[in-house]
Design an enzyme around this catalytic site. Structure first.
Site, PDB file in Angstrom:
ATOM      1  N   ASP A  53     -11.532   2.211  35.761  1.00 17.72           N
ATOM      2  CA  ASP A  53     -12.014   2.079  37.134  1.00 17.72           C
ATOM      3  C   ASP A  53     -12.145   0.596  37.485  1.00 17.72           C
ATOM      4  O   ASP A  53     -12.947  -0.118  36.894  1.00 17.72           O
ATOM      5  CB  ASP A  53     -13.364   2.779  37.285  1.00 17.72           C
ATOM      6  CG  ASP A  53     -13.864   2.712  38.716  1.00 17.72           C
ATOM      7  OD1 ASP A  53     -13.400   3.523  39.536  1.00 17.72           O
ATOM      8  OD2 ASP A  53     -14.696   1.828  39.018  1.00 17.72           O
ATOM      9  N   TYR A  73     -14.500  -6.791  42.164  1.00 19.38           N
ATOM     10  CA  TYR A  73     -14.945  -7.142  40.821  1.00 19.38           C
ATOM     11  C   TYR A  73     -14.369  -8.492  40.378  1.00 19.38           C
ATOM     12  O   TYR A  73     -14.857  -9.090  39.422  1.00 19.38           O
ATOM     13  CB  TYR A  73     -14.559  -6.065  39.807  1.00 19.38           C
ATOM     14  CG  TYR A  73     -15.128  -4.701  40.076  1.00 19.38           C
ATOM     15  CD1 TYR A  73     -16.134  -4.504  41.021  1.00 19.38           C
ATOM     16  CD2 TYR A  73     -14.647  -3.583  39.393  1.00 19.38           C
ATOM     17  CE1 TYR A  73     -16.647  -3.238  41.274  1.00 19.38           C
ATOM     18  CE2 TYR A  73     -15.165  -2.305  39.635  1.00 19.38           C
ATOM     19  CZ  TYR A  73     -16.149  -2.145  40.587  1.00 19.38           C
ATOM     20  OH  TYR A  73     -16.646  -0.889  40.841  1.00 19.38           O
ATOM     21  N   LYS A 104      -9.910  -0.216  44.360  1.00 16.16           N
ATOM     22  CA  LYS A 104     -10.621   0.073  45.608  1.00 16.16           C
ATOM     23  C   LYS A 104     -10.324  -0.979  46.669  1.00 16.16           C
ATOM     24  O   LYS A 104     -10.255  -2.179  46.364  1.00 16.16           O
ATOM     25  CB  LYS A 104     -12.129   0.134  45.365  1.00 16.16           C
ATOM     26  CG  LYS A 104     -12.541   1.083  44.245  1.00 16.16           C
ATOM     27  CD  LYS A 104     -14.038   1.070  44.034  1.00 16.16           C
ATOM     28  CE  LYS A 104     -14.421   1.797  42.762  1.00 16.16           C
ATOM     29  NZ  LYS A 104     -14.140   1.020  41.534  1.00 16.16           N
ATOM     30  N   HIS A 159     -13.727   1.499  49.326  1.00  9.37           N
ATOM     31  CA  HIS A 159     -14.906   1.189  48.509  1.00  9.37           C
ATOM     32  C   HIS A 159     -16.213   1.549  49.218  1.00  9.37           C
ATOM     33  O   HIS A 159     -17.149   2.052  48.590  1.00  9.37           O
ATOM     34  CB  HIS A 159     -14.896  -0.294  48.147  1.00  9.37           C
ATOM     35  CG  HIS A 159     -15.630  -0.605  46.892  1.00  9.37           C
ATOM     36  ND1 HIS A 159     -15.277  -1.627  46.038  1.00  9.37           N
ATOM     37  CD2 HIS A 159     -16.713  -0.030  46.316  1.00  9.37           C
ATOM     38  CE1 HIS A 159     -16.103  -1.657  45.007  1.00  9.37           C
ATOM     39  NE2 HIS A 159     -16.986  -0.710  45.150  1.00  9.37           N
TER      40      HIS A 159
END
Length: 320
Positions: free
Chosen positions: A52, A57, A86, A119
Protein backbone atom coordinates in the site's frame (compact mmCIF):
# COMPACT_ATOMS: atom_id res chain seq x y z
CA UNK A 1 -15.97 -13.82 -0.34
CA UNK A 2 -12.59 -15.09 0.83
CA UNK A 3 -10.22 -17.77 -0.38
CA UNK A 4 -6.79 -18.94 0.72
CA UNK A 5 -3.45 -19.59 -0.94
CA UNK A 6 -0.07 -20.25 0.70
CA UNK A 7 -1.88 -19.94 4.05
CA UNK A 8 -2.92 -16.37 3.24
CA UNK A 9 -6.46 -15.00 3.21
CA UNK A 10 -7.53 -13.65 -0.17
CA UNK A 11 -10.51 -11.36 -0.72
CA UNK A 12 -12.46 -11.41 -3.96
CA UNK A 13 -12.59 -8.19 -5.99
CA UNK A 14 -14.53 -9.56 -8.95
CA UNK A 15 -14.88 -12.73 -11.01
CA UNK A 16 -11.24 -12.43 -12.12
CA UNK A 17 -9.20 -11.31 -9.17
CA UNK A 18 -8.46 -11.84 -5.51
CA UNK A 19 -6.05 -9.80 -3.42
CA UNK A 20 -4.16 -10.67 -0.24
CA UNK A 21 -6.11 -9.47 2.79
CA UNK A 22 -2.89 -8.75 4.69
CA UNK A 23 -0.96 -5.93 3.04
CA UNK A 24 2.15 -3.98 3.90
CA UNK A 25 1.75 -0.27 4.59
CA UNK A 26 4.57 1.98 3.38
CA UNK A 27 3.65 5.19 5.22
CA UNK A 28 6.80 6.08 7.14
CA UNK A 29 6.94 9.84 7.75
CA UNK A 30 9.89 9.79 10.15
CA UNK A 31 11.97 7.13 8.43
CA UNK A 32 14.55 7.54 5.66
CA UNK A 33 14.13 6.20 2.13
CA UNK A 34 16.82 3.63 2.96
CA UNK A 35 14.70 2.41 5.89
CA UNK A 36 11.64 2.15 3.64
CA UNK A 37 13.63 0.31 0.97
CA UNK A 38 14.88 -2.26 3.48
CA UNK A 39 11.44 -2.67 5.06
CA UNK A 40 9.81 -3.39 1.69
CA UNK A 41 12.57 -5.86 0.84
CA UNK A 42 11.98 -7.69 4.13
CA UNK A 43 8.22 -7.59 3.59
CA UNK A 44 8.39 -9.18 0.16
CA UNK A 45 10.87 -11.82 1.33
CA UNK A 46 8.56 -12.59 4.25
CA UNK A 47 5.61 -13.20 1.94
CA UNK A 48 3.69 -9.94 1.67
CA UNK A 49 2.33 -9.54 -1.85
CA UNK A 50 0.10 -6.51 -1.30
CA UNK A 51 1.89 -3.15 -0.95
CA UNK A 52 0.00 0.00 0.00
CA UNK A 53 1.62 3.20 -1.26
CA UNK A 54 0.69 6.85 -1.87
CA UNK A 55 2.15 9.94 -3.50
CA UNK A 56 1.86 11.91 -0.25
CA UNK A 57 4.13 9.38 1.50
CA UNK A 58 6.96 10.81 -0.64
CA UNK A 59 8.82 7.50 -0.75
CA UNK A 60 7.46 5.73 -3.83
CA UNK A 61 10.88 5.77 -5.50
CA UNK A 62 12.35 3.81 -2.59
CA UNK A 63 9.42 1.37 -2.70
CA UNK A 64 9.92 0.98 -6.45
CA UNK A 65 13.61 0.25 -6.04
CA UNK A 66 12.80 -2.43 -3.49
CA UNK A 67 10.22 -3.98 -5.81
CA UNK A 68 12.72 -4.04 -8.68
CA UNK A 69 15.41 -5.63 -6.50
CA UNK A 70 12.95 -8.23 -5.21
CA UNK A 71 11.92 -9.19 -8.74
CA UNK A 72 15.54 -9.56 -9.79
CA UNK A 73 16.80 -11.44 -6.72
CA UNK A 74 13.86 -13.15 -5.03
CA UNK A 75 12.07 -14.83 -7.92
CA UNK A 76 9.00 -12.65 -7.39
CA UNK A 77 7.19 -11.56 -10.54
CA UNK A 78 5.31 -8.33 -11.10
CA UNK A 79 2.16 -10.42 -11.48
CA UNK A 80 2.68 -11.85 -7.99
CA UNK A 81 2.34 -8.37 -6.48
CA UNK A 82 -0.73 -6.22 -5.86
CA UNK A 83 0.45 -2.60 -5.81
CA UNK A 84 -1.76 0.22 -4.56
CA UNK A 85 -1.22 3.96 -4.77
CA UNK A 86 -3.39 7.02 -4.13
CA UNK A 87 -4.29 10.25 -5.86
CA UNK A 88 -3.35 13.19 -3.66
CA UNK A 89 -5.81 15.98 -2.81
CA UNK A 90 -4.08 18.68 -4.88
CA UNK A 91 -4.60 16.62 -8.05
CA UNK A 92 -8.39 16.18 -8.01
CA UNK A 93 -8.94 18.28 -11.12
CA UNK A 94 -9.77 15.79 -13.88
CA UNK A 95 -6.97 16.92 -16.20
CA UNK A 96 -4.40 16.17 -13.46
CA UNK A 97 -5.52 12.65 -12.56
CA UNK A 98 -3.78 10.76 -15.36
CA UNK A 99 -0.50 12.63 -14.90
CA UNK A 100 -0.58 11.96 -11.16
CA UNK A 101 -1.14 8.25 -11.74
CA UNK A 102 1.66 8.17 -14.29
CA UNK A 103 4.01 9.91 -11.84
CA UNK A 104 3.36 7.23 -9.22
CA UNK A 105 3.88 4.52 -11.83
CA UNK A 106 7.17 6.13 -12.84
CA UNK A 107 8.37 6.47 -9.26
CA UNK A 108 7.38 2.87 -8.51
CA UNK A 109 8.97 1.66 -11.75
CA UNK A 110 5.77 -0.01 -12.92
CA UNK A 111 3.91 -0.27 -16.21
CA UNK A 112 0.56 -0.42 -14.46
CA UNK A 113 -0.97 -0.24 -10.98
CA UNK A 114 -3.32 -2.83 -9.55
CA UNK A 115 -5.37 -0.31 -7.59
CA UNK A 116 -5.57 3.50 -7.47
CA UNK A 117 -7.54 5.29 -4.77
CA UNK A 118 -8.79 8.83 -4.29
CA UNK A 119 -6.92 9.46 -1.04
CA UNK A 120 -9.51 11.88 0.43
CA UNK A 121 -12.74 13.43 -0.87
CA UNK A 122 -11.34 16.87 0.04
CA UNK A 123 -9.55 18.53 -2.87
CA UNK A 124 -6.81 21.11 -2.33
CA UNK A 125 -5.69 23.97 -4.58
CA UNK A 126 -3.90 22.59 -7.61
CA UNK A 127 -0.47 23.33 -8.97
CA UNK A 128 1.60 23.90 -5.85
CA UNK A 129 2.67 22.14 -2.69
CA UNK A 130 1.14 18.96 -1.31
CA UNK A 131 -0.47 21.16 1.35
CA UNK A 132 -0.95 24.59 -0.33
CA UNK A 133 -1.30 27.57 2.02
CA UNK A 134 -1.81 31.29 1.67
CA UNK A 135 0.49 33.95 3.15
CA UNK A 136 -1.30 33.60 6.51
CA UNK A 137 -0.79 29.85 6.62
CA UNK A 138 -4.38 28.92 5.80
CA UNK A 139 -4.83 25.74 3.77
CA UNK A 140 -6.19 26.44 0.30
CA UNK A 141 -9.06 24.26 -0.91
CA UNK A 142 -10.19 23.25 -4.39
CA UNK A 143 -13.81 23.39 -5.56
CA UNK A 144 -13.46 20.27 -7.73
CA UNK A 145 -16.25 17.74 -7.20
CA UNK A 146 -14.83 14.29 -6.41
CA UNK A 147 -17.47 12.84 -8.75
CA UNK A 148 -15.64 14.52 -11.64
CA UNK A 149 -12.36 13.19 -10.26
CA UNK A 150 -13.88 9.71 -10.26
CA UNK A 151 -14.79 9.97 -13.94
CA UNK A 152 -11.15 10.74 -14.74
CA UNK A 153 -10.12 7.71 -12.65
CA UNK A 154 -12.42 5.56 -14.80
CA UNK A 155 -10.64 6.83 -17.92
CA UNK A 156 -7.36 5.55 -16.46
CA UNK A 157 -8.88 2.07 -16.19
CA UNK A 158 -10.04 2.30 -19.81
CA UNK A 159 -6.49 3.16 -20.83
CA UNK A 160 -5.04 0.16 -19.00
CA UNK A 161 -2.94 2.21 -16.58
CA UNK A 162 -4.66 0.67 -13.56
CA UNK A 163 -6.76 -2.46 -13.09
CA UNK A 164 -9.04 -1.27 -10.28
CA UNK A 165 -10.02 2.02 -8.68
CA UNK A 166 -11.39 2.85 -5.28
CA UNK A 167 -11.78 5.35 -2.47
CA UNK A 168 -10.17 6.24 0.83
CA UNK A 169 -11.69 8.13 3.77
CA UNK A 170 -15.08 8.51 2.07
CA UNK A 171 -18.25 8.43 4.16
CA UNK A 172 -21.40 6.51 3.22
CA UNK A 173 -23.11 9.45 1.52
CA UNK A 174 -20.03 10.23 -0.55
CA UNK A 175 -19.67 6.60 -1.56
CA UNK A 176 -23.29 6.53 -2.67
CA UNK A 177 -22.80 9.67 -4.77
CA UNK A 178 -20.01 7.85 -6.62
CA UNK A 179 -22.07 4.67 -7.02
CA UNK A 180 -24.98 6.66 -8.46
CA UNK A 181 -22.91 7.84 -11.43
CA UNK A 182 -20.08 5.31 -11.74
CA UNK A 183 -19.40 3.40 -14.95
CA UNK A 184 -16.78 1.49 -12.97
CA UNK A 185 -17.68 0.74 -9.37
CA UNK A 186 -15.14 1.41 -6.61
CA UNK A 187 -13.82 -1.92 -5.32
CA UNK A 188 -12.36 -0.65 -2.03
CA UNK A 189 -12.83 2.03 0.60
CA UNK A 190 -9.75 2.43 2.81
CA UNK A 191 -10.52 3.83 6.26
CA UNK A 192 -9.19 4.01 9.79
CA UNK A 193 -10.23 0.95 11.80
CA UNK A 194 -8.93 -0.55 15.04
CA UNK A 195 -10.22 -1.96 18.32
CA UNK A 196 -11.24 1.51 19.56
CA UNK A 197 -12.90 2.48 16.27
CA UNK A 198 -14.76 -0.50 14.89
CA UNK A 199 -16.55 1.23 11.96
CA UNK A 200 -19.33 -1.37 12.03
CA UNK A 201 -21.96 0.71 10.21
CA UNK A 202 -19.63 1.87 7.45
CA UNK A 203 -18.28 -1.64 6.96
CA UNK A 204 -21.80 -3.07 6.65
CA UNK A 205 -22.73 -0.28 4.23
CA UNK A 206 -19.74 -1.10 2.03
CA UNK A 207 -20.21 -4.87 2.18
CA UNK A 208 -23.86 -4.52 1.15
CA UNK A 209 -22.65 -2.76 -1.99
CA UNK A 210 -19.84 -5.15 -2.81
CA UNK A 211 -17.08 -2.80 -1.65
CA UNK A 212 -14.17 -4.27 0.31
CA UNK A 213 -12.94 -2.25 3.30
CA UNK A 214 -9.24 -1.77 4.02
CA UNK A 215 -8.27 -0.93 7.60
CA UNK A 216 -5.42 1.49 8.15
CA UNK A 217 -3.95 2.41 11.56
CA UNK A 218 -4.83 -1.08 12.88
CA UNK A 219 -2.89 -0.45 16.10
CA UNK A 220 -4.47 3.01 16.62
CA UNK A 221 -1.19 4.82 15.99
CA UNK A 222 0.61 3.98 19.26
CA UNK A 223 1.77 7.11 21.03
CA UNK A 224 -0.62 9.40 19.17
CA UNK A 225 -1.50 12.42 21.29
CA UNK A 226 -5.25 11.96 20.80
CA UNK A 227 -5.41 8.50 22.40
CA UNK A 228 -6.84 8.89 25.93
CA UNK A 229 -7.07 5.12 26.41
CA UNK A 230 -4.72 2.27 27.14
CA UNK A 231 -2.63 1.71 23.99
CA UNK A 232 -4.11 -1.06 21.83
CA UNK A 233 -1.13 -3.31 22.27
CA UNK A 234 -1.43 -3.02 26.07
CA UNK A 235 -5.22 -3.43 26.27
CA UNK A 236 -5.78 -6.20 28.90
CA UNK A 237 -8.37 -8.07 26.80
CA UNK A 238 -5.92 -8.21 23.90
CA UNK A 239 -2.98 -9.15 26.12
CA UNK A 240 -4.94 -11.98 27.77
CA UNK A 241 -6.07 -13.44 24.44
CA UNK A 242 -2.54 -13.14 23.08
CA UNK A 243 -1.14 -15.08 26.06
CA UNK A 244 -3.74 -17.82 25.64
CA UNK A 245 -2.82 -18.19 21.97
CA UNK A 246 0.93 -17.92 22.39
CA UNK A 247 0.81 -14.89 20.13
CA UNK A 248 1.78 -11.21 20.30
CA UNK A 249 -0.94 -8.60 20.93
CA UNK A 250 -0.30 -7.15 17.48
CA UNK A 251 -1.01 -10.52 15.89
CA UNK A 252 -4.31 -10.84 17.78
CA UNK A 253 -5.42 -7.39 16.58
CA UNK A 254 -4.53 -8.15 12.98
CA UNK A 255 -6.30 -11.51 13.16
CA UNK A 256 -9.38 -9.78 14.60
CA UNK A 257 -9.58 -7.40 11.64
CA UNK A 258 -8.94 -10.17 9.11
CA UNK A 259 -11.71 -12.30 10.59
CA UNK A 260 -14.07 -9.37 10.15
CA UNK A 261 -13.55 -9.81 6.40
CA UNK A 262 -11.34 -6.77 5.96
CA UNK A 263 -8.02 -5.99 4.37
CA UNK A 264 -5.49 -4.73 6.90
CA UNK A 265 -2.25 -2.88 6.15
CA UNK A 266 0.09 -2.71 9.17
CA UNK A 267 3.27 -0.70 8.70
CA UNK A 268 6.69 -0.95 10.29
CA UNK A 269 10.33 -0.54 9.32
CA UNK A 270 11.47 -2.95 12.04
CA UNK A 271 12.32 -6.29 10.37
CA UNK A 272 11.22 -8.14 13.51
CA UNK A 273 7.78 -6.50 13.49
CA UNK A 274 7.38 -6.82 9.72
CA UNK A 275 7.87 -10.57 10.06
CA UNK A 276 5.80 -10.86 13.23
CA UNK A 277 2.85 -9.05 11.65
CA UNK A 278 2.77 -11.64 8.87
CA UNK A 279 2.49 -14.59 11.26
CA UNK A 280 -1.28 -14.44 11.65
CA UNK A 281 -2.45 -17.33 9.49
CA UNK A 282 -1.76 -20.21 11.88
CA UNK A 283 -4.46 -19.44 14.47
CA UNK A 284 -8.05 -18.24 14.74
CA UNK A 285 -10.07 -16.28 17.27
CA UNK A 286 -13.22 -17.86 18.65
CA UNK A 287 -16.60 -16.17 18.33
CA UNK A 288 -16.43 -15.29 22.02
CA UNK A 289 -12.99 -13.73 21.65
CA UNK A 290 -14.20 -11.74 18.62
CA UNK A 291 -17.14 -10.41 20.68
CA UNK A 292 -14.86 -9.42 23.54
CA UNK A 293 -12.62 -7.44 21.23
CA UNK A 294 -15.51 -5.84 19.37
CA UNK A 295 -16.88 -4.67 22.73
CA UNK A 296 -13.74 -2.55 23.19
CA UNK A 297 -15.00 -0.08 20.59
CA UNK A 298 -15.12 3.53 21.78
CA UNK A 299 -15.93 5.18 18.43
CA UNK A 300 -12.68 7.10 18.75
CA UNK A 301 -11.20 8.42 15.50
CA UNK A 302 -7.52 9.38 15.47
CA UNK A 303 -7.03 10.58 11.92
CA UNK A 304 -9.38 13.57 11.86
CA UNK A 305 -7.62 15.41 8.99
CA UNK A 306 -7.91 18.75 10.74
CA UNK A 307 -6.55 20.69 7.75
CA UNK A 308 -9.82 19.94 5.94
CA UNK A 309 -12.28 20.70 8.75
CA UNK A 310 -13.81 23.61 6.82
CA UNK A 311 -13.88 21.82 3.46
CA UNK A 312 -17.31 21.32 1.90
CA UNK A 313 -16.50 17.65 1.40
CA UNK A 314 -15.06 16.99 4.86
CA UNK A 315 -16.10 13.35 5.41
CA UNK A 316 -16.43 13.06 9.18
CA UNK A 317 -19.37 15.35 9.91
CA UNK A 318 -21.85 12.46 9.74
CA UNK A 319 -22.04 9.25 11.73
CA UNK A 320 -20.49 7.01 9.07
Amino acid sequence: MASTIDNQILLKLDDKSYLPALGFGTYAPKESEDDVYEAVRVAIKTGYRHLDCAAIYRNERAVGQAIKKSIVEDKVTREDLFIVSKLWNSCHRPDLVRASLKKSMEDLGLQYLDLYLIHWPTGLKEGGEFIPRDEKGNVLYSDVDYVDTWKAMEDCVDEGLVKYIGLSNFNSEQIQRILDVARIKPVINQVECHIYFSQEKLIEFCKARGIVVTAYSPFASPGHKSIPFTPCLEEPVIVDIAKSKGKAPSQVILRFLLQRGMIVIPKSVSPKRVIENFQVFDFELTDEEMKKILALNKNHRINTEDIALAHKYYPFNIEF
